[in-house]
Scaffold this active site. Structure first.
Site, PDB file in Angstrom:
ATOM      1  N   ASP A  12       0.843  -1.159  -0.028  1.00 13.89           N
ATOM      2  CA  ASP A  12       0.030  -0.165   0.000  1.00 13.89           C
ATOM      3  C   ASP A  12       0.828   1.225   0.094  1.00 13.89           C
ATOM      4  OD1 ASP A  12      -2.434   1.525   0.533  1.00 13.89           O
ATOM      5  OD2 ASP A  12      -1.617   1.827   2.351  1.00 13.89           O
ATOM      6  N   ASP A  14      -0.378   5.204   0.739  1.00 16.03           N
ATOM      7  CA  ASP A  14      -0.600   6.261   1.954  1.00 16.03           C
ATOM      8  C   ASP A  14      -0.696   5.430   3.218  1.00 16.03           C
ATOM      9  OD1 ASP A  14      -1.049   8.171   0.103  1.00 16.03           O
ATOM     10  OD2 ASP A  14      -3.114   7.388  -0.463  1.00 16.03           O
ATOM     11  N   ASP A 182      -1.368  -0.610   5.938  1.00 20.62           N
ATOM     12  CA  ASP A 182      -1.621  -0.095   7.265  1.00 20.62           C
ATOM     13  C   ASP A 182      -3.034  -0.058   7.768  1.00 20.62           C
ATOM     14  OD1 ASP A 182      -2.383   1.952   5.180  1.00 20.62           O
ATOM     15  OD2 ASP A 182      -2.360   3.441   6.877  1.00 20.62           O
TER      16      ASP A 182
END
Length: 230
Positions: A12, A14, A182
């Site tokens: 991922d 961001d 995240d």
């Protein structure tokens, strides 16, 4: 971490590779100001990140339009969404990367994965027009053989489709393709796609502790990812 016999890795963007909250805050608040909507605080923006720009804008707009003194005196959300999105895209592209930084340990962690000879894909819900310039600006592009954004496929994470399509592009089996993210979005998508998942503790998980989300591991830095792929 046990030997996963991996064929590839998906990561991922961001909150996992780059701390982009500053870019989101500046671009969105400039867009809101353009339309005379009260600007939003960082905490609201941070917990609204992760499900794509459309979700971010709608969530923040809904909150701001319900503020005392605003409710009943502003256009409806559906009327404002398109103009805010247009201004947001304009501002984001103009400042993309200016208020963001690569998280500590990311470059070293990517080097470790690359040393194992595992192909990597960047898989994010961020629009691809925002994603490509950002990873290039931050020196991340050379690590990824494939890059996919939130508008690259018909659906976004937490739907498993983007992960399955990315595995196809990497020519890897889902069960042997590690997802690194995240948020619970990444974990839910990975679980549904049949991919193992590792989660970073420093990202944006809608204001919830990431350790509450099942994963193989929760890491404070990408350099802590110990893969034995022999």
């Amino acid at each position: 971490m046990k030997n996963l016999n991996l064929q590839a890795v998906m990561i991922d963007l961001d909150g996992t590779l780059v701390d982009t909250i500053g870019d989101f805050e500046v671009a969105l608040n400039r867009a809101l100001a353009d339309l005379q909507v009260p600007t939003a605080n960082r905490a609201l923006i941070e917990r609204s990140i992760g499900k794509g720009s459309e979700h971010l804008i709608r969530t923040v707009l809904k909150h701001q339009l319900a503020l005392p003194g605003v409710a009943g005196n502003a256009p409806e959300l559906d009327q404002l969404f398109s103009p805010v999105w247009e201004r947001y895209e304009h501002h984001y592209l103009s400042i993309n990367g200016e208020f963001s930084n690569v998280f500590p340990g990311v470059m070293e962690g990517l080097e470790q994965i690359q040393t194992l000879g595992l192909p990597m894909a960047c898989l994010t819900n961020k629009p691809i027009s925002f994603t490509l310039p950002l990873i290039k600006d931050k020196g991340l592009a050379p690590y990824f053989s494939k890059v996919f954004g939130g508008d690259s496929f018909e659906r976004k994470k937490p739907d498993p489709l983007p992960l399955l399509k990315t595995c196809e592009a990497l020519q890897s089996l889902p069960a042997r393709t590690l997802m690194i993210g995240d948020s619970s979005n990444d974990a839910q998508a990975a679980d549904a796609a049949g991919c193992p998942v590792v989660l970073m503790t420093y990202g944006y998980n809608h204001g919830e502790p990431i350790q509450n989300t099942p994963a193989l591991a929760w890491l404070d830095s990408l350099v802590q990812l110990q893969l034995n792929n022999s």
